[in-house]
Every structure is written in structure tokens, then in C-alpha cells.
Design a protein around this motif. Sequence first.
Motif, PDB file in Angstrom:
ATOM      1  N   ARG A  11       6.946  52.725   2.445  1.00  0.00           N
ATOM      2  CA  ARG A  11       7.471  51.375   2.676  1.00  0.00           C
ATOM      3  C   ARG A  11       7.512  51.142   4.172  1.00  0.00           C
ATOM      4  O   ARG A  11       8.228  51.834   4.908  1.00  0.00           O
ATOM      5  CB  ARG A  11       8.874  51.232   2.084  1.00  0.00           C
ATOM      6  CG  ARG A  11       9.469  49.859   2.298  1.00  0.00           C
ATOM      7  CD  ARG A  11      10.757  49.656   1.511  1.00  0.00           C
ATOM      8  NE  ARG A  11      11.608  50.820   1.526  1.00  0.00           N
ATOM      9  CZ  ARG A  11      12.788  50.890   2.127  1.00  0.00           C
ATOM     10  NH1 ARG A  11      13.265  49.848   2.765  1.00  0.00           N
ATOM     11  NH2 ARG A  11      13.501  51.986   2.083  1.00  0.00           N
ATOM     12  N   LEU A  12       6.735  50.193   4.639  1.00  0.00           N
ATOM     13  CA  LEU A  12       6.685  49.867   6.057  1.00  0.00           C
ATOM     14  C   LEU A  12       7.672  48.752   6.349  1.00  0.00           C
ATOM     15  O   LEU A  12       7.653  47.706   5.693  1.00  0.00           O
ATOM     16  CB  LEU A  12       5.281  49.417   6.454  1.00  0.00           C
ATOM     17  CG  LEU A  12       4.141  50.376   6.116  1.00  0.00           C
ATOM     18  CD1 LEU A  12       2.811  49.776   6.571  1.00  0.00           C
ATOM     19  CD2 LEU A  12       4.365  51.742   6.722  1.00  0.00           C
ATOM     20  N   SER A  13       8.528  48.964   7.336  1.00  0.00           N
ATOM     21  CA  SER A  13       9.536  47.970   7.723  1.00  0.00           C
ATOM     22  C   SER A  13       9.476  47.756   9.224  1.00  0.00           C
ATOM     23  O   SER A  13       9.807  48.654  10.000  1.00  0.00           O
ATOM     24  CB  SER A  13      10.938  48.455   7.341  1.00  0.00           C
ATOM     25  OG  SER A  13      11.036  48.678   5.961  1.00  0.00           O
ATOM     26  N   ALA A  14       9.043  46.566   9.621  1.00  0.00           N
ATOM     27  CA  ALA A  14       8.962  46.249  11.047  1.00  0.00           C
ATOM     28  C   ALA A  14      10.344  45.935  11.595  1.00  0.00           C
ATOM     29  O   ALA A  14      11.138  45.265  10.947  1.00  0.00           O
ATOM     30  CB  ALA A  14       8.028  45.070  11.271  1.00  0.00           C
ATOM     31  N   VAL A  15      10.609  46.425  12.791  1.00  0.00           N
ATOM     32  CA  VAL A  15      11.898  46.169  13.440  1.00  0.00           C
ATOM     33  C   VAL A  15      11.832  44.955  14.363  1.00  0.00           C
ATOM     34  O   VAL A  15      12.860  44.489  14.829  1.00  0.00           O
ATOM     35  CB  VAL A  15      12.389  47.407  14.231  1.00  0.00           C
ATOM     36  CG1 VAL A  15      12.633  48.574  13.303  1.00  0.00           C
ATOM     37  CG2 VAL A  15      11.419  47.783  15.339  1.00  0.00           C
ATOM     38  N   ASP A  16      10.627  44.449  14.608  1.00  0.00           N
ATOM     39  CA  ASP A  16      10.460  43.344  15.543  1.00  0.00           C
ATOM     40  C   ASP A  16       9.840  42.100  14.904  1.00  0.00           C
ATOM     41  O   ASP A  16       9.493  41.153  15.601  1.00  0.00           O
ATOM     42  CB  ASP A  16       9.618  43.791  16.735  1.00  0.00           C
ATOM     43  CG  ASP A  16       8.215  44.201  16.330  1.00  0.00           C
ATOM     44  OD1 ASP A  16       7.983  44.472  15.132  1.00  0.00           O
ATOM     45  OD2 ASP A  16       7.336  44.259  17.220  1.00  0.00           O
ATOM     46  N   ALA A  17       9.687  42.109  13.587  1.00  0.00           N
ATOM     47  CA  ALA A  17       9.092  40.966  12.889  1.00  0.00           C
ATOM     48  C   ALA A  17       9.598  40.949  11.451  1.00  0.00           C
ATOM     49  O   ALA A  17      10.146  41.943  10.970  1.00  0.00           O
ATOM     50  CB  ALA A  17       7.572  41.078  12.906  1.00  0.00           C
ATOM     51  N   ASP A  18       9.393  39.850  10.798  1.00  0.00           N
ATOM     52  CA  ASP A  18       9.786  39.721   9.398  1.00  0.00           C
ATOM     53  C   ASP A  18       8.645  40.273   8.539  1.00  0.00           C
ATOM     54  O   ASP A  18       7.829  39.513   8.003  1.00  0.00           O
ATOM     55  CB  ASP A  18      10.070  38.256   9.071  1.00  0.00           C
ATOM     56  CG  ASP A  18      10.597  38.078   7.661  1.00  0.00           C
ATOM     57  OD1 ASP A  18      11.099  39.056   7.075  1.00  0.00           O
ATOM     58  OD2 ASP A  18      10.507  36.950   7.145  1.00  0.00           O
ATOM     59  N   PHE A  19       8.564  41.587   8.461  1.00  0.00           N
ATOM     60  CA  PHE A  19       7.479  42.242   7.734  1.00  0.00           C
ATOM     61  C   PHE A  19       8.012  43.478   7.044  1.00  0.00           C
ATOM     62  O   PHE A  19       8.632  44.340   7.669  1.00  0.00           O
ATOM     63  CB  PHE A  19       6.355  42.641   8.691  1.00  0.00           C
ATOM     64  CG  PHE A  19       5.265  43.439   8.033  1.00  0.00           C
ATOM     65  CD1 PHE A  19       4.277  42.803   7.300  1.00  0.00           C
ATOM     66  CD2 PHE A  19       5.243  44.816   8.140  1.00  0.00           C
ATOM     67  CE1 PHE A  19       3.284  43.543   6.681  1.00  0.00           C
ATOM     68  CE2 PHE A  19       4.250  45.556   7.525  1.00  0.00           C
ATOM     69  CZ  PHE A  19       3.269  44.926   6.803  1.00  0.00           C
ATOM     70  N   GLU A  20       7.763  43.553   5.758  1.00  0.00           N
ATOM     71  CA  GLU A  20       8.062  44.747   4.968  1.00  0.00           C
ATOM     72  C   GLU A  20       7.080  44.773   3.810  1.00  0.00           C
ATOM     73  O   GLU A  20       6.827  43.744   3.187  1.00  0.00           O
ATOM     74  CB  GLU A  20       9.492  44.720   4.456  1.00  0.00           C
ATOM     75  CG  GLU A  20       9.897  46.038   3.830  1.00  0.00           C
ATOM     76  CD  GLU A  20      11.380  46.154   3.598  1.00  0.00           C
ATOM     77  OE1 GLU A  20      11.744  46.550   2.487  1.00  0.00           O
ATOM     78  OE2 GLU A  20      12.153  45.855   4.527  1.00  0.00           O
ATOM     79  N   CYS A  21       6.515  45.935   3.554  1.00  0.00           N
ATOM     80  CA  CYS A  21       5.592  46.049   2.425  1.00  0.00           C
ATOM     81  C   CYS A  21       5.608  47.473   1.897  1.00  0.00           C
ATOM     82  O   CYS A  21       6.009  48.408   2.576  1.00  0.00           O
ATOM     83  CB  CYS A  21       4.186  45.624   2.817  1.00  0.00           C
ATOM     84  SG  CYS A  21       3.318  46.781   3.871  1.00  0.00           S
ATOM     85  N   GLY A  22       5.144  47.607   0.670  1.00  0.00           N
ATOM     86  CA  GLY A  22       5.039  48.914   0.044  1.00  0.00           C
ATOM     87  C   GLY A  22       6.342  49.367  -0.576  1.00  0.00           C
ATOM     88  O   GLY A  22       7.359  48.669  -0.559  1.00  0.00           O
ATOM     89  N   SER A  23       6.271  50.548  -1.153  1.00  0.00           N
ATOM     90  CA  SER A  23       7.454  51.161  -1.754  1.00  0.00           C
ATOM     91  C   SER A  23       7.387  52.657  -1.531  1.00  0.00           C
ATOM     92  O   SER A  23       6.305  53.217  -1.368  1.00  0.00           O
ATOM     93  CB  SER A  23       7.520  50.845  -3.249  1.00  0.00           C
ATOM     94  OG  SER A  23       6.396  51.379  -3.903  1.00  0.00           O
ATOM     95  N   GLY A  24       8.539  53.277  -1.492  1.00  0.00           N
ATOM     96  CA  GLY A  24       8.631  54.708  -1.244  1.00  0.00           C
ATOM     97  C   GLY A  24       9.444  54.976  -0.004  1.00  0.00           C
ATOM     98  O   GLY A  24      10.198  54.106   0.457  1.00  0.00           O
ATOM     99  N   PRO A  25       9.286  56.162   0.578  1.00  0.00           N
ATOM    100  CA  PRO A  25      10.027  56.505   1.790  1.00  0.00           C
ATOM    101  C   PRO A  25       9.708  55.513   2.913  1.00  0.00           C
ATOM    102  O   PRO A  25       8.559  55.084   3.072  1.00  0.00           O
ATOM    103  CB  PRO A  25       9.526  57.901   2.152  1.00  0.00           C
ATOM    104  CG  PRO A  25       8.976  58.449   0.880  1.00  0.00           C
ATOM    105  CD  PRO A  25       8.452  57.282   0.118  1.00  0.00           C
ATOM    106  N   GLN A  26      10.731  55.146   3.660  1.00  0.00           N
ATOM    107  CA  GLN A  26      10.579  54.126   4.701  1.00  0.00           C
ATOM    108  C   GLN A  26       9.988  54.674   5.982  1.00  0.00           C
ATOM    109  O   GLN A  26      10.316  55.775   6.433  1.00  0.00           O
ATOM    110  CB  GLN A  26      11.931  53.502   5.020  1.00  0.00           C
ATOM    111  CG  GLN A  26      11.828  52.399   6.057  1.00  0.00           C
ATOM    112  CD  GLN A  26      13.163  51.832   6.430  1.00  0.00           C
ATOM    113  OE1 GLN A  26      14.148  52.558   6.511  1.00  0.00           O
ATOM    114  NE2 GLN A  26      13.208  50.541   6.673  1.00  0.00           N
ATOM    115  N   VAL A  27       9.112  53.862   6.559  1.00  0.00           N
ATOM    116  CA  VAL A  27       8.615  54.069   7.915  1.00  0.00           C
ATOM    117  C   VAL A  27       8.999  52.803   8.675  1.00  0.00           C
ATOM    118  O   VAL A  27       8.635  51.702   8.282  1.00  0.00           O
ATOM    119  CB  VAL A  27       7.090  54.268   7.956  1.00  0.00           C
ATOM    120  CG1 VAL A  27       6.624  54.504   9.383  1.00  0.00           C
ATOM    121  CG2 VAL A  27       6.655  55.414   7.054  1.00  0.00           C
ATOM    122  N   ALA A  28       9.773  52.956   9.735  1.00  0.00           N
ATOM    123  CA  ALA A  28      10.235  51.819  10.517  1.00  0.00           C
ATOM    124  C   ALA A  28       9.645  51.873  11.916  1.00  0.00           C
ATOM    125  O   ALA A  28       9.465  52.951  12.487  1.00  0.00           O
ATOM    126  CB  ALA A  28      11.762  51.819  10.598  1.00  0.00           C
TER     127      ALA A  28
END
Length: 61
Positions: A11-28
Motif C-alpha cells: 500500500r503506497l501512501s504519499a505524505v506530500d499529496a493526496d495519493f494512496e493505492c494498493g493494499s498490504g503493508p504500507q510504504v510511505a
Amino acid sequence: MNSKTLVKGLRLSAVDADFECGSGPQVAGRLLDFVLAMAGRPEALADLTGSGAAELRRQMD
């Protein structure tokens, strides 16, 4: 390098934009760092964090 396969199961989660995709362990991290990592640029991995960051590093090796 297939960037879609590289991040599968993460799961990709951007810290500087409104972006999140995928599922599973988080990568920020910054959106730019995701783009660079998915393009095969390992130097971008240094700024990515979260429980899925180590898995992303392994997949790039």
C-alpha cells in the motif's frame, strides 16, 4: 522492470499529496520517491518508510 509487479501487495501512501493505492503493508513517502523507485532508481528507497519499505527494497534487488 515492471513497476506494477514491483509494488504488488504493498500500500503506497504519499505524505506530500493526496495519493494512496494498493493494499498490504504500507510504504510511505513523497510521491516523487515512489515514481523514482518504480522506475528502478534505488536511491529513492532511502526516504521511504513503513512496514512495507523493506519488502520494496527486497523486490528491487
